[in-house]
Scaffold this motif. Structure first.
Motif, PDB file in Angstrom:
ATOM      1  N   MET A  24       0.834  -1.198   0.000  1.00  0.00           N
ATOM      2  CA  MET A  24       0.000   0.000   0.000  1.00  0.00           C
ATOM      3  C   MET A  24       0.874   1.254   0.000  1.00  0.00           C
ATOM      4  O   MET A  24       2.007   1.224   0.466  1.00  0.00           O
ATOM      5  N   PRO A  25       0.318   2.382  -0.465  1.00  0.00           N
ATOM      6  CA  PRO A  25       1.051   3.650  -0.340  1.00  0.00           C
ATOM      7  C   PRO A  25       1.077   4.078   1.127  1.00  0.00           C
ATOM      8  O   PRO A  25       0.160   3.777   1.892  1.00  0.00           O
ATOM      9  N   CYS A  26       2.125   4.774   1.513  1.00  0.00           N
ATOM     10  CA  CYS A  26       2.211   5.289   2.880  1.00  0.00           C
ATOM     11  C   CYS A  26       1.283   6.488   3.040  1.00  0.00           C
ATOM     12  O   CYS A  26       0.845   7.083   2.064  1.00  0.00           O
ATOM     13  N   GLY A  27       0.991   6.827   4.285  1.00  0.00           N
ATOM     14  CA  GLY A  27       0.105   7.944   4.578  1.00  0.00           C
ATOM     15  C   GLY A  27      -1.313   7.504   4.883  1.00  0.00           C
ATOM     16  O   GLY A  27      -2.220   8.334   4.929  1.00  0.00           O
ATOM     17  N   ILE A  28      -1.516   6.205   5.090  1.00  0.00           N
ATOM     18  CA  ILE A  28      -2.845   5.693   5.416  1.00  0.00           C
ATOM     19  C   ILE A  28      -2.759   4.737   6.604  1.00  0.00           C
ATOM     20  O   ILE A  28      -1.687   4.293   6.990  1.00  0.00           O
ATOM     21  N   ARG A  29      -3.919   4.436   7.146  1.00  0.00           N
ATOM     22  CA  ARG A  29      -4.071   3.342   8.101  1.00  0.00           C
ATOM     23  C   ARG A  29      -4.879   2.260   7.407  1.00  0.00           C
ATOM     24  O   ARG A  29      -5.948   2.518   6.864  1.00  0.00           O
ATOM     25  N   LEU A  30      -4.347   1.088   7.428  1.00  0.00           N
ATOM     26  CA  LEU A  30      -5.034  -0.079   6.872  1.00  0.00           C
ATOM     27  C   LEU A  30      -5.650  -0.823   8.050  1.00  0.00           C
ATOM     28  O   LEU A  30      -4.935  -1.216   8.977  1.00  0.00           O
ATOM     29  N   VAL A  31      -6.958  -0.999   8.035  1.00  0.00           N
ATOM     30  CA  VAL A  31      -7.650  -1.688   9.127  1.00  0.00           C
ATOM     31  C   VAL A  31      -8.078  -3.051   8.609  1.00  0.00           C
ATOM     32  O   VAL A  31      -8.750  -3.158   7.574  1.00  0.00           O
ATOM     33  N   THR A  32      -7.658  -4.108   9.332  1.00  0.00           N
ATOM     34  CA  THR A  32      -7.982  -5.471   8.929  1.00  0.00           C
ATOM     35  C   THR A  32      -8.621  -6.219  10.097  1.00  0.00           C
ATOM     36  O   THR A  32      -8.593  -5.764  11.240  1.00  0.00           O
TER      37      THR A  32
END
Length: 85
Positions: A64-72
């Motif tokens: 994924m690109p940086c600058g996000i939160r990935l919620v799983t």
């Protein structure tokens, strides 16, 4: 003071477990690796500051690109993404 710095770093560049969800914070700008073990599960982020790879139990699940939160979910199924910056 030291604990607040560590908590901030985990908030921007780390893995947080919250009510059955796993929040991968993919902070931007720094090269880093962050790993957290929770029970029998291992969650890991490898980042070059622009893109990050997310691993669950040693298996690459997302790039994924940086600058996000990935919620799983706890087993790594994507639930949503959120802006971090």
């Amino acid at each position: 003071t030291l604990l607040s710095v560590l908590e901030y770093m985990a908030h921007i560049y780390g893995v947080h477990l919250e009510m059955g969800e796993v929040w991968f914070s993919l902070g931007r700008g720094e090269t880093y690796t962050y790993e957290r073990v929770w029970g029998e599960r291992t969650y890991r982020i490898e980042s070059d500051g622009r893109r990050a790879s997310v691993y669950v139990d040693g298996r690459k699940r997302y790039d994924m690109p940086c600058g996000i939160r990935l919620v799983t979910s706890e087993n790594g199924d994507m639930l949503r993404t959120l802006a971090i910056e």
